[in-house]
Design an enzyme around this catalytic site. Structure first.
Site, mmCIF file in Angstrom:
data_model
loop_
_atom_site.group_PDB
_atom_site.id
_atom_site.type_symbol
_atom_site.label_atom_id
_atom_site.label_comp_id
_atom_site.label_asym_id
_atom_site.label_seq_id
_atom_site.Cartn_x
_atom_site.Cartn_y
_atom_site.Cartn_z
ATOM 1 N N LYS A 108 6.458 -3.836 -4.614
ATOM 2 C CA LYS A 108 7.876 -3.488 -4.562
ATOM 3 C C LYS A 108 8.424 -3.633 -3.140
ATOM 4 O O LYS A 108 9.383 -4.336 -2.901
ATOM 5 C CB LYS A 108 8.078 -2.061 -5.079
ATOM 6 C CG LYS A 108 9.523 -1.604 -5.082
ATOM 7 C CD LYS A 108 10.340 -2.382 -6.086
ATOM 8 C CE LYS A 108 11.810 -2.006 -6.081
ATOM 9 N NZ LYS A 108 12.619 -3.003 -6.794
ATOM 10 N N GLU B 63 9.036 -13.815 -12.237
ATOM 11 C CA GLU B 63 8.231 -12.711 -11.695
ATOM 12 C C GLU B 63 7.717 -11.747 -12.754
ATOM 13 O O GLU B 63 6.657 -11.165 -12.579
ATOM 14 C CB GLU B 63 8.945 -11.977 -10.549
ATOM 15 C CG GLU B 63 10.076 -11.070 -10.910
ATOM 16 C CD GLU B 63 10.635 -10.337 -9.684
ATOM 17 O OE1 GLU B 63 11.838 -10.078 -9.677
ATOM 18 O OE2 GLU B 63 9.880 -10.010 -8.752
ATOM 19 N N TRP C 12 -2.893 -2.754 -1.665
ATOM 20 C CA TRP C 12 -2.426 -4.090 -2.056
ATOM 21 C C TRP C 12 -3.115 -5.050 -1.092
ATOM 22 O O TRP C 12 -2.816 -5.058 0.102
ATOM 23 C CB TRP C 12 -0.909 -4.152 -1.919
ATOM 24 C CG TRP C 12 -0.278 -5.356 -2.535
ATOM 25 C CD1 TRP C 12 0.006 -5.558 -3.852
ATOM 26 C CD2 TRP C 12 0.177 -6.532 -1.860
ATOM 27 N NE1 TRP C 12 0.606 -6.773 -4.034
ATOM 28 C CE2 TRP C 12 0.723 -7.394 -2.842
ATOM 29 C CE3 TRP C 12 0.169 -6.947 -0.527
ATOM 30 C CZ2 TRP C 12 1.244 -8.643 -2.518
ATOM 31 C CZ3 TRP C 12 0.698 -8.193 -0.210
ATOM 32 C CH2 TRP C 12 1.233 -9.028 -1.205
ATOM 33 N N HIS D 255 20.045 -35.805 -9.785
ATOM 34 C CA HIS D 255 19.343 -36.267 -8.574
ATOM 35 C C HIS D 255 17.842 -35.978 -8.641
ATOM 36 O O HIS D 255 17.163 -36.013 -7.627
ATOM 37 C CB HIS D 255 19.964 -35.615 -7.332
ATOM 38 C CG HIS D 255 21.404 -35.979 -7.153
ATOM 39 N ND1 HIS D 255 21.818 -37.238 -6.805
ATOM 40 C CD2 HIS D 255 22.532 -35.256 -7.340
ATOM 41 C CE1 HIS D 255 23.143 -37.279 -6.754
ATOM 42 N NE2 HIS D 255 23.602 -36.074 -7.082
ATOM 43 N N GLU E 101 18.759 -16.270 -9.205
ATOM 44 C CA GLU E 101 18.299 -14.911 -9.489
ATOM 45 C C GLU E 101 17.727 -14.811 -10.903
ATOM 46 O O GLU E 101 16.694 -14.164 -11.118
ATOM 47 C CB GLU E 101 19.469 -13.928 -9.268
ATOM 48 C CG GLU E 101 19.192 -12.481 -9.595
ATOM 49 C CD GLU E 101 18.042 -11.855 -8.801
ATOM 50 O OE1 GLU E 101 17.529 -12.460 -7.847
ATOM 51 O OE2 GLU E 101 17.638 -10.741 -9.186
ATOM 52 N N LYS F 290 13.898 -13.684 -11.745
ATOM 53 C CA LYS F 290 13.582 -12.579 -12.664
ATOM 54 C C LYS F 290 12.598 -13.054 -13.728
ATOM 55 O O LYS F 290 11.609 -12.385 -14.003
ATOM 56 C CB LYS F 290 14.834 -12.038 -13.359
ATOM 57 C CG LYS F 290 15.782 -11.215 -12.532
ATOM 58 C CD LYS F 290 15.272 -9.848 -12.153
ATOM 59 C CE LYS F 290 14.560 -9.882 -10.832
ATOM 60 N NZ LYS F 290 15.346 -9.694 -9.644
ATOM 61 N N ARG G 177 4.976 0.517 -6.093
ATOM 62 C CA ARG G 177 4.968 -0.331 -4.904
ATOM 63 C C ARG G 177 4.063 -1.550 -5.085
ATOM 64 O O ARG G 177 4.161 -2.510 -4.332
ATOM 65 C CB ARG G 177 4.494 0.479 -3.683
ATOM 66 C CG ARG G 177 5.441 1.610 -3.324
ATOM 67 C CD ARG G 177 4.813 2.534 -2.312
ATOM 68 N NE ARG G 177 4.674 1.922 -1.004
ATOM 69 C CZ ARG G 177 5.608 1.901 -0.066
ATOM 70 N NH1 ARG G 177 6.776 2.453 -0.309
ATOM 71 N NH2 ARG G 177 5.389 1.342 1.097
ATOM 72 N N ASN H 96 -1.439 1.539 5.861
ATOM 73 C CA ASN H 96 -0.540 0.546 5.284
ATOM 74 C C ASN H 96 -0.033 -0.299 6.451
ATOM 75 O O ASN H 96 0.483 0.236 7.426
ATOM 76 C CB ASN H 96 0.630 1.255 4.582
ATOM 77 C CG ASN H 96 1.706 0.282 4.117
ATOM 78 O OD1 ASN H 96 1.458 -0.928 4.014
ATOM 79 N ND2 ASN H 96 2.894 0.802 3.832
ATOM 80 N N GLY H 97 -0.220 -1.616 6.363
ATOM 81 C CA GLY H 97 0.220 -2.488 7.459
ATOM 82 C C GLY H 97 -0.838 -3.541 7.721
ATOM 83 O O GLY H 97 -1.727 -3.760 6.890
ATOM 84 N N CYS I 109 0.824 -1.209 0.000
ATOM 85 C CA CYS I 109 0.000 0.000 0.000
ATOM 86 C C CYS I 109 0.863 1.266 0.000
ATOM 87 O O CYS I 109 1.950 1.293 0.562
ATOM 88 C CB CYS I 109 -0.867 0.025 1.241
ATOM 89 S SG CYS I 109 -1.861 -1.448 1.417
HETATM 90 C C1 AGP Z 1 12.933 -9.305 -6.653
HETATM 91 O O1 AGP Z 1 12.944 -8.898 -7.962
HETATM 92 C C2 AGP Z 1 11.826 -8.886 -5.814
HETATM 93 N N1 AGP Z 1 11.235 -7.689 -6.106
HETATM 94 C C3 AGP Z 1 11.900 -9.294 -4.349
HETATM 95 O O2 AGP Z 1 12.335 -10.613 -4.288
HETATM 96 C C4 AGP Z 1 12.738 -8.431 -3.379
HETATM 97 O O3 AGP Z 1 14.097 -8.591 -3.625
HETATM 98 C C5 AGP Z 1 12.372 -8.825 -1.930
HETATM 99 O O4 AGP Z 1 11.023 -8.567 -1.713
HETATM 100 C C6 AGP Z 1 13.221 -8.138 -0.892
HETATM 101 O O5 AGP Z 1 13.065 -6.756 -0.932
HETATM 102 P P1 AGP Z 1 14.108 -5.790 -0.220
HETATM 103 O O6 AGP Z 1 15.412 -5.973 -0.909
HETATM 104 O O7 AGP Z 1 13.532 -4.417 -0.411
HETATM 105 O O8 AGP Z 1 14.171 -6.194 1.218
#
Ligand code: AGP
Length: 608
Positions: A603, A488, A72, A504, A481, A485, A27, A97-98, A2
Site C-alpha cells: 500500500k 493490479e 515486504w 500508430h 487509471e 486498476k 500495507r 522498515n526501510g 513493512c
Molecule cells: C494504485 O492503485 C496503487 N496502489 C499505487 O499506484 C499508488 O497510487 C502509488 O504507489 C502512489 O502512492 P501514494 O499515493 O500513497 O503516494
C-alpha cells in the site's frame, strides 16, 4: 511495505502486537514475526504467509515488552529466516522498515568482528551494530544512537534487549513511525490504525528522532541527540472507520465511500460563496500570485490524478503544467523554471520516490511547494509550504480508489483558485463551478448505482488475458487509471492508449480476444473517438463503451454499452473513474484474486 508495532506495558503485549499487525496487513507483506522479552530472555516467533499463521504459533507466547513486524521483501526472498525481528547473539532484537544502503560494508566489518549472520537482509546488520555498541557498555539508547550514525539509508526501527525488560527504543529517518501514548503503557507503530484499539493519543516523530520508551514515560531525542518535546495529537480516526463493516472487501467499501469522501474534501468550498487561496495554506495567495508554471510529481494512481490536472490547469487557468513520474524526476537532470510551484500528490504522503522527488526539486531551487495528500501528519505534508488535505479517510485496499477521486477534487479546486487569481474566472463561472462541485457527490452516487450491471459485465472478462483501454483528452488519464486498476487486482495484462494513437501501433493487437474498453464522454472529442472505435470494430475487436447520455453510440454486435448519466463537463473524469474501479473489482472477484492485498504489491511504498 513493512509494518512495525511495538509495546511496553504492564499486561501481556502479544495480543496488542498481533492485532496491530493485522491492522497493518493492508500495507502489503509476505511474512511476519514478533519477539517478546521476559525473564531475561528474548522469545521470537516468525512465520511466512499471513499474520493469522503467526498468531496460531503464538498461543503460548507472552511478555510485557515486545516488537513485531510484517515484512515486504527487499533484500532476500520471503522466508522465515529473513522475517523480522532479527536478533543479535540472543541479546538485541530489531524490527526495521526501510533500506540500509551501506549494509554490505557494515556486514563485512561485523562478520570480521565475529557476528554471525543468519539472514540475507540488510536489517540484520542493524541488530549486530547496536549489539556491538551495547556490548561496549553503552546504554541501549546510546548504542542505538551510535549505530544509527553509521547507517546510510532509510529506516524506522524498534529495538529491545534481553537484559532491559523495561525499555524499548525506536527511531525514524525516511520511513514512517509514531508513538502511541497509553496509561502505564506505550506503543510504536507504522501508522495510527494499528493502535486504535489501545490509544488515540499519538506523537508523530520527526526525521532523525530517537525515543527511549518505558511504561510510565518516554524521552525523545532529535537528530542532534538533544532532548525535545513533541506535541501529542488526538487522532480523529474512529476504530469503525478502519473496519470492513457490511462490505466484502475494503476496495468495495472504499469505492462506495466516494460520495462522502468527496463531500468531506469539498466541504471548505461547498459551504462558502467563493473560492479563496487560503484553503491551501496561509501563504497560498502570495505564492500563487508569484507562480508562473506548475510541476506535478507523483507515482501510480496519484500520477494519473496529476495528468488529469494538467488538462484542467492549462485549459481553465491558462498556466503551464508538467507532470512527472517521481521515480524518474528524482534522478533526472532537469532545468528548474523559476516561479514554478511544485505540487506533490500522494495518498499516503510517505511514498519514498515522491519524497525524494520533492527533495530533488528543492535542491534544484524550487521553494514553492504544495502537498495534496490524504494523511495530515505525513512526511510530504510536513515537507511542503502549502497543503490541501483530501479527506478520503483511511484507504486500506492496496488499489487506490477514493484517494484518487478526492485528489482530482483537490486538483480541480487548485485549478479554479489559480484561474480566479489570474483573472480568468468570472463571478458567474465561479458560481457555476461551485454549483457543480456541490452536486458532485450525488452525481457519483448515481454512477455507483450501475454496480449490478457492471458486475454482470465483468463475467465476460474473467477468461481474458489482455485488455486495451482507450480515452481521449481529459479522459486519457482515466483510461490509464482503469488499466492500472484492472492489472493490479485481476492480474490481467491491461494497457491504455489515447484513442488517436491506436493506428500508430496498438491496433495490431486487436482481434476477437482483445476486449477494448473505452471511456466515451459526451465532449468535444466524441466524434473523433467514435472514428477510433470504428477502427477497432472493423478489426473484429470487442468494444465495451462507457458512454454518457446523448452520445448516440448504440449497442450492436460486438459493441456493449454501459450507459452513464449526463455529461459532467470538466468533472466528467471523476464520474468516469467509478465504473472502471467497479469493473476491476468485479473481474478480480470472478478470478478469485486477493482483492485488497494483490500479490507483490504494498500500500505505502516507503522504499525505492
Ligand atoms: C494504485 O492503485 C496503487 N496502489 C499505487 O499506484 C499508488 O497510487 C502509488 O504507489 C502512489 O502512492 P501514494 O499515493 O500513497 O503516494
Amino acid at each position: 511495505m513493512c509494518g512495525i508495532v511495538g509495546a511496553v506495558s504492564e499486561r501481556n503485549v502479544v495480543p496488542i502486537l498481533l492485532e496491530g499487525l493485522q491492522r497493518l496487513e493492508y500495507r502489503g507483506y509476505d511474512s511476519a514475526g514478533l519477539v517478546v522479552g521476559h525473564g531475561g530472555q528474548l522469545e521470537r516467533v516468525r512465520s511466512i504467509g499471513r499474520v493469522a499463521d503467526l498468531a496460531s504459533k503464538c498461543a503460548n507466547t507472552s511478555g510485557l515488552i515486545g516488537i513485531a513486524h510484517t515484512r515486504w521483501a527487499t533484500h532476500g526472498v520471503p522466508s522465515e529466516r529473513n522475517a523480522h525481528p532479527h536478533i543479535s547473539k540472543n541479546h538485541v532484537a530489531v524490527v526495521h522498515n526501510g533500506i540500509i544502503e551501506n549494509y554490505e560494508i557494515l556486514r563485512s566489518r561485523l562478520d570480521a568482528e565475529g557476528y554471525e549472520f543468519t539472514s540475507d537482509t540488510d536489517t540484520e546488520v542493524i541488530a549486530h551494530l547496536i549489539n556491538s555498541h551495547y556490548a561496549r557498555g553503552n546504554s541501549l539508547l546510546s548504542a542505538t544512537q551510535a549505530a544509527l550514525a553509521e547507517l546510510v539509508g532509510a529506516y524506522a526501527i524498534g529495538v529491545i534487549a534481553s537484559d532491559n525488560p523495561d525499555h524499548m527504543i525506536c527511531a525514524r529517518r525516511g520511513s514512517p513511525l509514531l508513538l502511541g501514548i497509553g496509561i502505564e503503557e506505550h506503543f510504536i507503530a507504522s501508522d495510527v490504525s494499528a493502535l486504535l484499539p489501545v490509544t488515540r493519543r499519538f506523537v508523530h516523530l520527526e526525521e532523525g528522532d530517537v525515543v527511549e520508551i518505558g511504561r510510565s514515560g518516554y524521552q525523545i531525542y532529535d537528530a542532534e541527540s538533544s532532548r525535545v518535546e513533541r506535541e501529542i495529537q488526538i487522532s480523529e480516526l474512529s476504530n469503525e472507520s478502519v473496519q470492513l463493516g457490511a462490505y466484502r472487501h475494503y476496495m468495495q467499501k472504499e469505492i462506495h465511500e466516494q460520495p462522502q469522501a468527496l463531500a468531506d474534501t469539498l466541504e471548505s468550498v461547498c459551504n462558502s460563496q467563493s473560492l479563496v487561496p487560503g484553503i491551501f495554506g496561509a501563504e497560498a495567495a502570495q505564492t500563487f500570485a508569484e507562480t508562473g508554471s506548475i510541476l506535478i510529481l507523483a507515482c501510480g494512481t496519484s500520477y494519473h490524478a496529476g495528468l488529469v490536472a494538467r488538462y484542467w490547469l492549462e485549459e481553465i487557468a491558462g498556466i503551464r503544467c508538467t507532470v512527472e513520474v517521481a521515480s524518474e524526476y528524482r534522478y533526472r537532470v532537469s532545468v528548474a523554471e523559476p516561479k514554478t510551484l511544485v505540487v506533490v500528490v500522494s495518498q499516503s504522503g510517505e511514498t519514498a520516490d515522491t519524497q525524494a522527488a520533492l527533495n530533488h526539486a528543492k535542491k534544484n531551487g524550487h521553494d514553492h511547494t504544495l502537498a495534496i495528500c490524504n494523511v495530515a501528519e505525513s512526511a510530504l505534508v510536513r515537507l511542503c509550504k502549502l497543503r490541501m488535505l483530501t479527506r478520503a479517510g483511511p484507504e486500506i485496499g492496496v488499489a487506490s480508489t477514493k484517494a484518487f477521486t478526492t485528489q482530482l477534487a483537490a486538483l480541480f479546486m487548485l485549478t479554479l483558485v489559480m484561474s480566479k487569481q489570474r483573472g480568468r474566472l468570472s463571478a458567474e463561472q465561479e458560481q457555476k463551478h461551485l454549483h457543480e462541485l456541490r452536486h458532485l457527490p450525488a452525481a457519483v452516487q448515481k454512477v455507483l448505482d450501475l454496480e449490478p450491471q457492471i458486475a454482470k459485465l465483468a463475467e465476460q472478462f474473467a477468461g481474458k488475458h489482455h485488455a486495451l483501454f482507450l480515452g481521449r483528452g481529459l479522459h486519457y488519464p482515466i483510461a490509464l487509471e482503469g488499466a492500472l486498476k484492472l492489472k493490479e487486482i485481476s492480474y490481467i495484462h491491461a494497457e491504455a492508449y489515447p484513442a488517436g494513437e491506436l493506428k500508430h501501433g496498438p491496433l495490431a493487437l486487436v482481434d476477437k480476444d482483445m476486449p477494448v474498453i473505452s471511456v466515451a464522454p459526451n465532449d468535444a472529442l466524441l466524434e473523433k473517438l467514435k472514428s477510433n472505435l470504428q477502427e477497432v470494430r472493423a478489426r473484429g475487436g470487442e468494444l465495451y463503451v462507457f458512454a454518457d447520455a446523448h452520445t448516440h453510440i448504440s449497442e450492436a454486435d460486438g459493441i456493449h454499452i454501459m450507459q452513464m448519466p449526463e455529461h459532467a463537463g470538466y468533472l466528467s473524469p471523476i464520474l468516469h473513474t467509478i465504473p472502471l474501479q467497479l469493473l476491476a473489482y468485479y473481474v478480480a472477484l470472478q478470478k478469485g484474486t486477493d482483492v485488497d492485498k494483490p500479490r507483490n504489491l504494498a500500500k505505502s511504498v516507503t522504499v525505492e
